[in-house]
Design an enzyme around this catalytic site. Structure first.
Site, PDB file in Angstrom:
ATOM      1  N   SER A  45      69.628  -6.727  31.377  1.00  0.00           N
ATOM      2  CA  SER A  45      68.865  -7.490  32.367  1.00  0.00           C
ATOM      3  C   SER A  45      67.909  -6.632  33.180  1.00  0.00           C
ATOM      4  O   SER A  45      67.037  -7.164  33.867  1.00  0.00           O
ATOM      5  CB  SER A  45      69.822  -8.221  33.318  1.00  0.00           C
ATOM      6  OG  SER A  45      70.655  -7.297  34.005  1.00  0.00           O
ATOM      7  N   THR A  66      73.057 -10.066  27.564  1.00  0.00           N
ATOM      8  CA  THR A  66      73.310 -10.711  28.849  1.00  0.00           C
ATOM      9  C   THR A  66      73.389 -12.218  28.670  1.00  0.00           C
ATOM     10  O   THR A  66      72.887 -12.775  27.695  1.00  0.00           O
ATOM     11  CB  THR A  66      72.178 -10.405  29.848  1.00  0.00           C
ATOM     12  OG1 THR A  66      70.930 -10.882  29.318  1.00  0.00           O
ATOM     13  CG2 THR A  66      72.071  -8.915  30.114  1.00  0.00           C
ATOM     14  N   ASP A 146      76.055 -29.024  39.888  1.00  0.00           N
ATOM     15  CA  ASP A 146      75.221 -28.605  38.759  1.00  0.00           C
ATOM     16  C   ASP A 146      74.308 -29.768  38.402  1.00  0.00           C
ATOM     17  O   ASP A 146      74.669 -30.627  37.595  1.00  0.00           O
ATOM     18  CB  ASP A 146      76.079 -28.200  37.558  1.00  0.00           C
ATOM     19  CG  ASP A 146      75.263 -27.502  36.481  1.00  0.00           C
ATOM     20  OD1 ASP A 146      74.133 -27.955  36.207  1.00  0.00           O
ATOM     21  OD2 ASP A 146      75.736 -26.494  35.927  1.00  0.00           O
ATOM     22  N   ALA A 205      77.761 -13.760  42.408  1.00  0.00           N
ATOM     23  CA  ALA A 205      77.845 -12.884  41.240  1.00  0.00           C
ATOM     24  C   ALA A 205      76.913 -13.412  40.153  1.00  0.00           C
ATOM     25  O   ALA A 205      77.192 -13.268  38.972  1.00  0.00           O
ATOM     26  CB  ALA A 205      79.280 -12.799  40.731  1.00  0.00           C
ATOM     27  N   SER A 206      75.804 -14.039  40.575  1.00  0.00           N
ATOM     28  CA  SER A 206      74.860 -14.597  39.607  1.00  0.00           C
ATOM     29  C   SER A 206      73.612 -13.730  39.538  1.00  0.00           C
ATOM     30  O   SER A 206      73.536 -12.794  38.756  1.00  0.00           O
ATOM     31  CB  SER A 206      74.522 -16.043  39.973  1.00  0.00           C
ATOM     32  OG  SER A 206      73.985 -16.144  41.291  1.00  0.00           O
ATOM     33  N   ARG A 207      72.625 -14.019  40.376  1.00  0.00           N
ATOM     34  CA  ARG A 207      71.413 -13.221  40.502  1.00  0.00           C
ATOM     35  C   ARG A 207      71.111 -13.044  41.980  1.00  0.00           C
ATOM     36  O   ARG A 207      71.271 -13.982  42.772  1.00  0.00           O
ATOM     37  CB  ARG A 207      70.232 -13.885  39.790  1.00  0.00           C
ATOM     38  CG  ARG A 207      70.313 -13.850  38.267  1.00  0.00           C
ATOM     39  CD  ARG A 207      70.102 -12.421  37.751  1.00  0.00           C
ATOM     40  NE  ARG A 207      70.021 -12.354  36.299  1.00  0.00           N
ATOM     41  CZ  ARG A 207      71.036 -12.081  35.502  1.00  0.00           C
ATOM     42  NH1 ARG A 207      72.243 -11.884  36.026  1.00  0.00           N
ATOM     43  NH2 ARG A 207      70.863 -12.007  34.196  1.00  0.00           N
ATOM     44  N   ASP A 231      77.699  -9.118  44.601  1.00  0.00           N
ATOM     45  CA  ASP A 231      77.637  -8.202  43.466  1.00  0.00           C
ATOM     46  C   ASP A 231      76.197  -8.023  43.004  1.00  0.00           C
ATOM     47  O   ASP A 231      75.903  -7.106  42.245  1.00  0.00           O
ATOM     48  CB  ASP A 231      78.496  -8.733  42.309  1.00  0.00           C
ATOM     49  CG  ASP A 231      78.466  -7.821  41.100  1.00  0.00           C
ATOM     50  OD1 ASP A 231      78.856  -6.640  41.254  1.00  0.00           O
ATOM     51  OD2 ASP A 231      78.043  -8.261  40.012  1.00  0.00           O
ATOM     52  N   GLU A 236      67.352  -5.209  43.607  1.00  0.00           N
ATOM     53  CA  GLU A 236      68.188  -4.144  43.045  1.00  0.00           C
ATOM     54  C   GLU A 236      67.418  -3.404  41.951  1.00  0.00           C
ATOM     55  O   GLU A 236      66.602  -4.010  41.252  1.00  0.00           O
ATOM     56  CB  GLU A 236      69.517  -4.704  42.509  1.00  0.00           C
ATOM     57  CG  GLU A 236      69.381  -5.682  41.364  1.00  0.00           C
ATOM     58  CD  GLU A 236      70.726  -6.247  40.911  1.00  0.00           C
ATOM     59  OE1 GLU A 236      71.023  -6.085  39.709  1.00  0.00           O
ATOM     60  OE2 GLU A 236      71.471  -6.836  41.727  1.00  0.00           O
ATOM     61  N   HIS A 253      76.431  -4.893  40.897  1.00  0.00           N
ATOM     62  CA  HIS A 253      76.151  -5.742  39.728  1.00  0.00           C
ATOM     63  C   HIS A 253      77.073  -5.380  38.560  1.00  0.00           C
ATOM     64  O   HIS A 253      76.630  -5.166  37.430  1.00  0.00           O
ATOM     65  CB  HIS A 253      74.682  -5.600  39.307  1.00  0.00           C
ATOM     66  CG  HIS A 253      74.188  -6.765  38.505  1.00  0.00           C
ATOM     67  ND1 HIS A 253      72.861  -7.132  38.448  1.00  0.00           N
ATOM     68  CD2 HIS A 253      74.829  -7.672  37.721  1.00  0.00           C
ATOM     69  CE1 HIS A 253      72.706  -8.175  37.670  1.00  0.00           C
ATOM     70  NE2 HIS A 253      73.902  -8.526  37.209  1.00  0.00           N
ATOM     71  N   GLY A 256      80.615  -8.703  35.776  1.00  0.00           N
ATOM     72  CA  GLY A 256      80.921  -9.005  34.383  1.00  0.00           C
ATOM     73  C   GLY A 256      81.093  -7.778  33.516  1.00  0.00           C
ATOM     74  O   GLY A 256      81.047  -7.874  32.289  1.00  0.00           O
ATOM     75  N   TYR A 257      81.325  -6.624  34.128  1.00  0.00           N
ATOM     76  CA  TYR A 257      81.333  -5.370  33.386  1.00  0.00           C
ATOM     77  C   TYR A 257      82.688  -5.016  32.779  1.00  0.00           C
ATOM     78  O   TYR A 257      83.054  -3.841  32.697  1.00  0.00           O
ATOM     79  CB  TYR A 257      80.858  -4.232  34.294  1.00  0.00           C
ATOM     80  CG  TYR A 257      79.460  -3.755  33.984  1.00  0.00           C
ATOM     81  CD1 TYR A 257      78.465  -4.654  33.632  1.00  0.00           C
ATOM     82  CD2 TYR A 257      79.122  -2.411  34.049  1.00  0.00           C
ATOM     83  CE1 TYR A 257      77.189  -4.225  33.361  1.00  0.00           C
ATOM     84  CE2 TYR A 257      77.839  -1.970  33.781  1.00  0.00           C
ATOM     85  CZ  TYR A 257      76.875  -2.885  33.436  1.00  0.00           C
ATOM     86  OH  TYR A 257      75.597  -2.450  33.163  1.00  0.00           O
TER      87      TYR A 257
END
Length: 380
Positions: A45, A66, A146, A205-207, A231, A236, A253, A256-257
């Protein structure tokens, strides 16, 4: 065939060496000269892939390890006849583990019981949808916003305003969209943040730009009752140092690591490249993933549910370590700050997922069994 790839993509040789030469570059420094002679481009990303990068190159396939695709100029890809693939859902479980670990930390700080809170999940795609299923499985009250899925499927979705007004915990899992019918850039701005309930917890924890970072900083300066877990950050790898200091948990960030998620992302774009080239897959991720260091957890039937939840989640991940590492890396020197942010990600230690964790229960314990199942553990 020449493959140009972000040096931080795991298992590059294992999956792609059979296709030709692999040249590795830092993702943020990839430029037109780097990719000019490439046939295949593999990114994360941190690399903006657009006309400026690709025009005049030989690139005919772009793979991103990603979930999100906001760093890809898909309109240009269509115009130039460039095929592409992302890795939807590859790190969803890792993000869920991050959120659960964060909730446990906040609950201990505030002295509240997690089952008594009302949860709001904004964005019910691969990540948000999985989080919703886990929270429902735990028997917790969850509201979901959503608008895209609501329009396509109907169902029991609520508005963002309802989430803000009724939920004690809000977790954001939307893609970054600057335009269209449902833009998410600054989805939570000053007006929305002002609606947060007393004692609210906000997890992003998205963008980074999904939340107006300046507005959030001002809110946290004014309201000590609100906890923020970030996160992802606007701008960034540069970070608003004051905002980071105000956050209860702050990380670079890495939600998801997980080792599983990162390697799963590589496998997904390998599979897509095989389809594009019309060749059979020769490599299987299951053959490459190492065995988890924790083989099994044993619980007595009398184990307290809250203790069991914390034990199972923290057996695989505790965000407090990443928070501490990140805070130690923060610097007033912008160049040093950016370098430290990327270095933490590059050297991120192996972390496994809770899904598939073997759990043995000693005695009959239906509620414990349900908890293990909801988290994705396997009873043995």
């Amino acid at each position: 065939m020449l493959i140009v790839a972000d040096e931080n993509i795991p298992l590059l040789d294992a999956f792609f060496q059979g296709f030709g030469e692999i040249r590795r570059y830092p993702g943020r420094s990839l430029d037109a000269a780097s990719v000019k002679d490439a046939d295949i481009l593999l990114v994360r990303s941190v690399t903006k892939v657009d006309r400026q990068l690709l025009e005049g190159s030989r690139v005919r396939f772009v793979g991103t390890c990603t979930i999100g695709t906001d760093h890809l100029d898909l309109d240009y890809f269509a115009e130039a006849g460039i095929h592409w693939s992302s890795a939807p859902g590859c790190n969803a479980r890792g993000v869920v583990d991050y959120v659960l670990g964060s909730l446990l930390t906040l609950a201990e700080l505030d002295g509240v019981a997690l089952p008594e809170r009302v949860y709001g999940v904004v964005g019910a795609g691969e990540v948000g949808g999985r989080l919703v299923r886990v929270l429902h499985g735990l028997g917790w009250k969850v509201l979901v916003c959503d608008p895209l899925r609501q329009a396509a499927e109907g169902g029991d979705y609520v508005s963002l305003e309802t989430i803000l007004q009724q939920c004690d915990v809000i977790s954001l899992h939307t893609p970054l969209q600057r335009g269209g019918q449902h833009p998410t850039w600054h989805l939570l701005g000053q007006a929305q943040l002002a609606q947060l309930r007393p004692g609210a917890w906000l997890v992003n924890a998205s963008r980074g730009p999904v939340v107006d970072n300046v507005a959030l900083r001002e809110l946290l300066l004014d309201r000590e009752d609100v906890h923020a877990v970030l996160d992802v950050w606007e701008g960034e790898p540069q970070v608003d140092l004051q905002l980071a200091d105000l956050c209860t948990l702050a990380t670079p960030h890495i939600a998801g690591y997980s080792l599983d998620g990162r390697q799963r992302g590589t496998a997904r774009i390998y599979q897509a490249l095989c389809r594009f080239l019309g060749v059979n897959e020769q490599v299987r991720l299951a053959e490459l993933l190492p065995k988890p260091p924790l083989a099994q957890i044993e619980l007595d039937a009398s184990t307290d549910l809250s203790w069991a939840l914390a034990t199972l989640c923290r057996a695989v991940y505790d965000p407090r370590r990443d928070d501490a590492d990140f805070r130690r890396s923060l610097s007033d020197d912008p160049q040093q700050q950016r370098a430290a942010f990327d270095q933490l990600r590059k050297q991120y230690p192996p972390r496994r997922e809770i899904e598939g964790l073997a759990v043995r229960l000693h005695g009959e314990a239906p509620q414990l069994a349900q908890l293990v199942s909801a988290l994705g553990g396997v009873l043995v």
